[in-house]
Structures are given as structure tokens and as C-alpha cells.
Write an enzyme that holds these catalytic residues in place. Sequence first.
Site, PDB file in Angstrom:
ATOM      1  N   LYS A 219     -66.290 -64.642 -12.490  1.00  0.00           N
ATOM      2  CA  LYS A 219     -65.792 -65.628 -13.232  1.00  0.00           C
ATOM      3  C   LYS A 219     -64.026 -66.209 -12.377  1.00  0.00           C
ATOM      4  O   LYS A 219     -64.005 -65.573 -11.328  1.00  0.00           O
ATOM      5  CB  LYS A 219     -64.607 -65.238 -15.015  1.00  0.00           C
ATOM      6  CG  LYS A 219     -65.406 -64.712 -15.776  1.00  0.00           C
ATOM      7  CD  LYS A 219     -64.880 -64.529 -16.727  1.00  0.00           C
ATOM      8  CE  LYS A 219     -65.614 -63.949 -18.400  1.00  0.00           C
ATOM      9  NZ  LYS A 219     -64.986 -64.063 -19.424  1.00  0.00           N
ATOM     10  N   ARG A 254     -69.312 -56.099 -19.734  1.00  0.00           N
ATOM     11  CA  ARG A 254     -70.080 -57.125 -19.480  1.00  0.00           C
ATOM     12  C   ARG A 254     -69.712 -58.611 -18.802  1.00  0.00           C
ATOM     13  O   ARG A 254     -69.258 -58.077 -18.132  1.00  0.00           O
ATOM     14  CB  ARG A 254     -69.664 -58.096 -20.388  1.00  0.00           C
ATOM     15  CG  ARG A 254     -70.372 -59.368 -20.933  1.00  0.00           C
ATOM     16  CD  ARG A 254     -70.094 -59.986 -22.473  1.00  0.00           C
ATOM     17  NE  ARG A 254     -70.868 -61.015 -22.527  1.00  0.00           N
ATOM     18  CZ  ARG A 254     -71.138 -62.574 -21.763  1.00  0.00           C
ATOM     19  NH1 ARG A 254     -70.177 -62.573 -21.353  1.00  0.00           N
ATOM     20  NH2 ARG A 254     -71.929 -63.458 -21.953  1.00  0.00           N
TER      21      ARG A 254
END
Length: 273
Positions: A219, A254
Site C-alpha cells: 500500500k 492479507r
Amino acid sequence: MKLELRGRTLDLSRPRLMGILNVTPDSFSDGGRYLDVEAARARARALKDEGADLIDLGGESTRPGAAPVSASEEKRRVLPVLEAVLELALPVSIDTRKPEVAREALRLGAHLLNDVGGLRDGRMVRLAAEYGVPVVIMHSPVNDPQTMMQHARYADVVREVAGFLRHQAEGALAAGVPAVVLDPGFGFGKRLEHNLELLRRLDEIAALGHPLLAGLSRKRTIGELTGVTAPERRLCGSVAAHLAAARRGARILRVHDVAAHAEALAVWNAVEG
């Protein structure tokens, strides 16, 4: 701690890996790579071989600023892939905000509902209760990827995120959902300082008593901290962030890069016991 997934038991006494499978043309890191059913099946098999404990399948990008897709288009993307991936005998989570997509995926046999909308739509709650599946409840300030960064304002991000997740979890369980998993929503309507504060104080959300999912893989926060601009090159930072999350109570990570995380967790588990 255990999570029952339609006849399968996920032991959460140690952190588990959720492999990401995006069948979207516009996901921030791997958009367009797995649109074909055979390519997606091969990717899912690779994730399993690398050590994934479950797979998270999504057909709509929810990165900040992403444009929505119709329910019919999302179903066209994910349902054939879901059928193929279920053949691998690995639990599959359906990552969607849409009840129409969730119903069809659960009918086909998806084991877990990952609602990035945070269960704001009561139909999602009813579906999870009807099919007897747990739900991942993710926090975002609004259920709109196009505008959520405009709402990245918090007096105390951890307190506010925890309050939202607690409220949504209580409502879901009261409505008959068998179990919930909490996801603080790193990057969803949150800036660097918010993500870091959530990570530092993640144990406060784990203290709510439900399994905790952390998703920081590749991210923007990782790029801002490391200076690595290409998402696919943010592996080292992603592993470091996820080990920090595991240290503070996350039990599902995740991730895109399963093999590297599996190796890191093997060492982490040996040290932490």
C-alpha cells in the site's frame, strides 16, 4: 481462537495468510493480470502452494479514487473464477460491497464474506446469517472509494475505528451472523499518520475480542515510508508492517506475496512461540 468456515476450521492460534486474488483491470498493484479464468486459477494454485491459508477474491477495485463497477460486471468477473478456485480445496473469501454479488458467491460456496463496506448495508448482514458464514467488517469513513480520502479526519483514529467496528460487530452477531473478523482498513480514508497510529495501537482493536485482519500489502503507506514508488517492489516494507501487526494481535494477514510472508512468519513463530 478458531474461525469456522462452512465446515472448515481455521486455527488462529498463530497468524494465517490470506492470499489476494484480484480479477480487476484497475487494482493498484496487479490490475489486469488475472482477468482470464485460467490465469486466475493458476494464480490461486500458486498462492496455495506458497502457503496461503485462504484466498480473498475480488472483482472491484476499492483503492482510493477507484470508480465503481456494476453488480452484473462484478459477477461476470468473479463467479467463474470462484468456481475454478473452489476446486483447489482452500477456503475462499469473496471481497465485495454488493449484496447481489455476495448472494451468488455464497450460493456457489464461498466460505467468508469480506465486506469493505463495513456491513453498512443490512442485506449483507442478512446474507451472512442466512448462509452461516463469518464476515470481515472493514472500517472506512464512508462506503465510497472515490471520496473516502476527503473524510480522512479523526480526533483519535484508533478510538473512532474501534468504536465503529464494535458497533457493527454487535449488530451483526445479534442478527445471527456466526462470527466476525475486524479489519481497521489501512489506507481506506486514512493518511500516513492515521495508518501508523492504527498499527502502533492495533492491540486496542484486538482487545475487542474478535479475530483481527491486517492488510497493508504494497500500500501507499509502505511507499511513503520506504520511498519505493512501484507497488510490486514494496515487499520488504509489507513484510515488516505485517510482522508488526502480528506482534500486536493480527491473526489474518492479507497479502500479495505469500511465499515471503510465509518464510517471515516461520521465523516469527519460532521466536514468539
